[in-house]
Design an enzyme around this catalytic site. Structure first.
Site, mmCIF file in Angstrom:
data_model
loop_
_atom_site.group_PDB
_atom_site.id
_atom_site.type_symbol
_atom_site.label_atom_id
_atom_site.label_comp_id
_atom_site.label_asym_id
_atom_site.label_seq_id
_atom_site.Cartn_x
_atom_site.Cartn_y
_atom_site.Cartn_z
ATOM 1 N N PHE A 100 -21.263 7.313 83.272
ATOM 2 C CA PHE A 100 -20.365 7.495 81.618
ATOM 3 C C PHE A 100 -18.770 7.308 82.466
ATOM 4 O O PHE A 100 -18.540 5.997 81.030
ATOM 5 C CB PHE A 100 -20.461 8.837 81.202
ATOM 6 C CG PHE A 100 -19.871 9.468 80.198
ATOM 7 C CD1 PHE A 100 -20.171 8.590 78.972
ATOM 8 C CD2 PHE A 100 -18.849 10.228 80.197
ATOM 9 C CE1 PHE A 100 -18.822 9.052 78.016
ATOM 10 C CE2 PHE A 100 -17.875 11.091 79.110
ATOM 11 C CZ PHE A 100 -18.462 10.244 77.537
ATOM 12 N N ASP A 108 -25.795 6.631 98.755
ATOM 13 C CA ASP A 108 -25.319 7.890 98.852
ATOM 14 C C ASP A 108 -24.389 8.105 99.965
ATOM 15 O O ASP A 108 -23.483 7.667 101.174
ATOM 16 C CB ASP A 108 -26.043 8.472 100.166
ATOM 17 C CG ASP A 108 -25.636 10.144 100.579
ATOM 18 O OD1 ASP A 108 -24.582 10.836 99.268
ATOM 19 O OD2 ASP A 108 -27.240 11.349 101.152
ATOM 20 N N LYS A 127 -14.879 20.049 93.214
ATOM 21 C CA LYS A 127 -13.887 18.756 92.836
ATOM 22 C C LYS A 127 -12.934 19.094 93.448
ATOM 23 O O LYS A 127 -11.871 18.684 93.270
ATOM 24 C CB LYS A 127 -14.358 18.844 91.170
ATOM 25 C CG LYS A 127 -14.811 18.166 89.873
ATOM 26 C CD LYS A 127 -15.589 16.666 90.430
ATOM 27 C CE LYS A 127 -14.660 16.095 89.825
ATOM 28 N NZ LYS A 127 -15.065 14.505 90.751
HETATM 29 P P1 NDP Z 1 -22.285 10.948 85.734
HETATM 30 O O1 NDP Z 1 -23.407 11.634 85.772
HETATM 31 O O2 NDP Z 1 -22.511 9.574 84.303
HETATM 32 O O3 NDP Z 1 -20.890 9.689 87.017
HETATM 33 C C1 NDP Z 1 -21.422 9.877 88.274
HETATM 34 C C2 NDP Z 1 -21.861 8.558 88.639
HETATM 35 O O4 NDP Z 1 -21.255 9.154 90.334
HETATM 36 C C3 NDP Z 1 -22.939 8.383 88.590
HETATM 37 O O5 NDP Z 1 -22.781 6.909 89.040
HETATM 38 C C4 NDP Z 1 -23.872 8.676 90.223
HETATM 39 O O6 NDP Z 1 -25.097 7.510 90.642
HETATM 40 C C5 NDP Z 1 -22.907 9.088 90.904
HETATM 41 N N1 NDP Z 1 -23.348 9.673 91.921
HETATM 42 C C6 NDP Z 1 -23.414 10.740 92.123
HETATM 43 N N2 NDP Z 1 -23.872 11.447 93.635
HETATM 44 C C7 NDP Z 1 -23.568 10.223 93.780
HETATM 45 C C8 NDP Z 1 -24.070 10.114 95.510
HETATM 46 N N3 NDP Z 1 -24.430 11.108 96.186
HETATM 47 N N4 NDP Z 1 -23.928 8.922 96.521
HETATM 48 C C9 NDP Z 1 -23.725 7.812 95.133
HETATM 49 N N5 NDP Z 1 -23.397 8.070 93.942
HETATM 50 C C10 NDP Z 1 -23.410 8.784 93.628
HETATM 51 O O7 NDP Z 1 -21.470 11.623 85.406
HETATM 52 P P2 NDP Z 1 -19.175 11.239 84.810
HETATM 53 O O8 NDP Z 1 -19.727 9.914 84.396
HETATM 54 O O9 NDP Z 1 -19.233 12.416 83.443
HETATM 55 O O10 NDP Z 1 -18.444 11.789 85.966
HETATM 56 C C11 NDP Z 1 -17.774 10.714 86.914
HETATM 57 C C12 NDP Z 1 -16.687 11.612 87.303
HETATM 58 O O11 NDP Z 1 -15.679 12.306 85.956
HETATM 59 C C13 NDP Z 1 -16.986 12.589 88.578
HETATM 60 O O12 NDP Z 1 -16.418 12.362 89.078
HETATM 61 C C14 NDP Z 1 -17.067 13.554 88.144
HETATM 62 O O13 NDP Z 1 -16.515 14.468 88.131
HETATM 63 C C15 NDP Z 1 -15.447 13.719 86.807
HETATM 64 N N6 NDP Z 1 -15.044 14.275 85.724
HETATM 65 C C16 NDP Z 1 -15.802 13.760 84.404
HETATM 66 C C17 NDP Z 1 -15.690 14.724 83.489
HETATM 67 C C18 NDP Z 1 -16.499 14.873 82.026
HETATM 68 O O14 NDP Z 1 -16.879 15.379 80.856
HETATM 69 N N7 NDP Z 1 -17.675 13.685 81.992
HETATM 70 C C19 NDP Z 1 -14.702 15.773 83.455
HETATM 71 C C20 NDP Z 1 -14.310 15.822 84.204
HETATM 72 C C21 NDP Z 1 -13.931 15.201 85.506
HETATM 73 P P3 NDP Z 1 -26.261 7.689 89.500
HETATM 74 O O15 NDP Z 1 -25.995 7.494 88.875
HETATM 75 O O16 NDP Z 1 -27.005 6.574 90.286
HETATM 76 O O17 NDP Z 1 -27.196 8.484 89.810
#
Ligand code: NDP
Length: 341
Positions: free
Chosen positions: A17, A64, A171
């Site tokens: 997202f 990963d 985090k």
């Molecule tokens: P999403 O779940 O939409 O995105 C997370 C992304 O990380 C996806 O692309 C996912 O891949 C990837 N991912 C997670 N774990 C792994 C792994 N082990 N190996 C490879 N890829 C991985 O969440 P957001 O966009 O909301 O979050 C993005 C960042 O923003 C994160 O760091 C989150 O902590 C931070 N954040 C988000 C907030 C919010 O309210 N949305 C608030 C504050 C911080 P896949 O799609 O293939 O699973």
């Protein structure tokens, strides 16, 4: 002097997202972008979203982020990194395996990979307000959160905690690991971290099923789809718009003064009651599904949040809750129609 077009930026977790908006922002500003995704299918989905930029967008498959050497190939020829990939879920099987370890290891893997590449000048990491918040203090009305705050949870407690607390700790430990790395290794690149609270705004990533929405979009969708009969209790009463968060990453990458700094990116406080009122006022077609507060329910006093540093150093200006929630809801209604087809 090098222009954006001369620079290729690695954006990890490009299917997410928040990352979708960061990819958009860097492409719109002329950069070349390499996104890491977990599969070819995921790459194809992101490529579809940005078809008009196909000449400046490429992908690296990183299945990963926590595996040793995960980013070794992906960083080749890269000039800067935006690391967003990290698990953001509150319901997992194993807090340590599914949240803490991937967050910490993924962060260390990207920094180690950057260390081996002399072209890389700056790494920007998407941390979170979760890394700042002291959950033991609850709504802490007398406190104002700033960049000086750190989530004090211990690793031992986090392993056995509920999903929300374990995510927040993941985090905090990941961001602490990044700053420790900078202090110990003194690498050739600088670091900036971005700490947003709940992020709302238009959902532009590929979503196949409304039950698979990212966590923060699902937080608003639950107030629109009839699944809530009462306005839920507020967990984290501060928010930011995803477009402002993306802009903050771009500015933290470009602005010299952002070097080795942490930024709290937030529009301010809010509550679900306000969100519900915005939804009812702007979307009459769903007004019967939007929950009401219990009669006489009073909003509790909550902590304050300061975005002064983001304004002063990054020159940030923030969107209003009304415009953000309107755009979030519009995108969710459009998505609902698309996935139903
Ligand atoms: P999403 O779940 O939409 O995105 C997370 C992304 O990380 C996806 O692309 C996912 O891949 C990837 N991912 C997670 N774990 C792994 C792994 N082990 N190996 C490879 N890829 C991985 O969440 P957001 O966009 O909301 O979050 C993005 C960042 O923003 C994160 O760091 C989150 O902590 C931070 N954040 C988000 C907030 C919010 O309210 N949305 C608030 C504050 C911080 P896949 O799609 O293939 O699973």
């Amino acid at each position: 002097m090098s222009t954006p077009r001369d620079q290729e930026i690695l954006i990890t977790g490009a299917s997410g997202f928040v990352a979708t908006h960061i990819v958009k922002s860097f492409l719109e500003h002329g950069y070349r972008v390499r996104g890491t995704v977990r599969s070819e299918q995921s790459a194809a989905n992101v490529r579809d979203i940005f078809s008009q930029y196909s000449d400046r967008l490429s992908f690296a498959i990183v299945k990963d982020i926590a595996q040793p050497g995960a980013f070794e190939e992906a960083v080749k020829g890269i000039d800067g990194i935006i690391h967003t990939a990290s698990p953001f879920q509150f319901v997992v099987e194993d807090q340590e395996k599914d949240l803490l370890q991937p967050a910490i290891r993924g962060t260390l893997e990207i920094l180690r990979a950057a260390q081996a590449r002399s072209r890389i000048t700056r790494v920007v990491i998407t941390s979170s307000f979760a890394a700042m918040a002291n959950l033991h203090q609850g709504l802490w009305p007398e406190h104002t959160y700033t960049e000086a705050d750190w989530n004090p949870e211990t690793y031992e407690n986090a392993r056995a905690a509920d999903g929300v607390s374990a995510y927040c700790a993941s985090k905090a430990f990941a961001e602490k690991a990044a700053w420790d790395f900078m202090e110990k290794e003194k690498p050739h690149f600088s670091l900036a971290t971005i700490c947003p609270p709940m992020i709302y705004g238009p959902v532009e990533q590929c979503v196949q099923d409304m039950s698979k929405l990212n966590t923060s979009a699902a937080d608003i969708y639950q107030l629109m789809n009839g699944s809530m009969t009462e306005v839920p209790v507020m967990g984290f009463p501060a928010w930011a718009d995803v477009r402002d968060v993306a802009d903050a990453h771009l500015r933290a990458f470009q602005i010299n003064e952002a070097m080795n700094e942490r930024f709290f990116i937030t529009s301010g406080n809010y509550n679900y009651q306000q969100v519900c009122e915005i939804l009812r006022a702007n979307f009459p077609q769903i007004k019967d599904k939007v929950p009401h507060s219990q009669i006489g329910q009073i909003q509790p006093a909550v902590y304050k949040v300061s975005n002064q540093k983001a304004q002063a150093v990054l020159g940030m200006r923030f969107r209003s809750l009304e415009s953000s929630i309107k755009d979030t809801a519009e995108s969710l209604l459009k998505l609902e129609k698309k996935v139903e087809k």
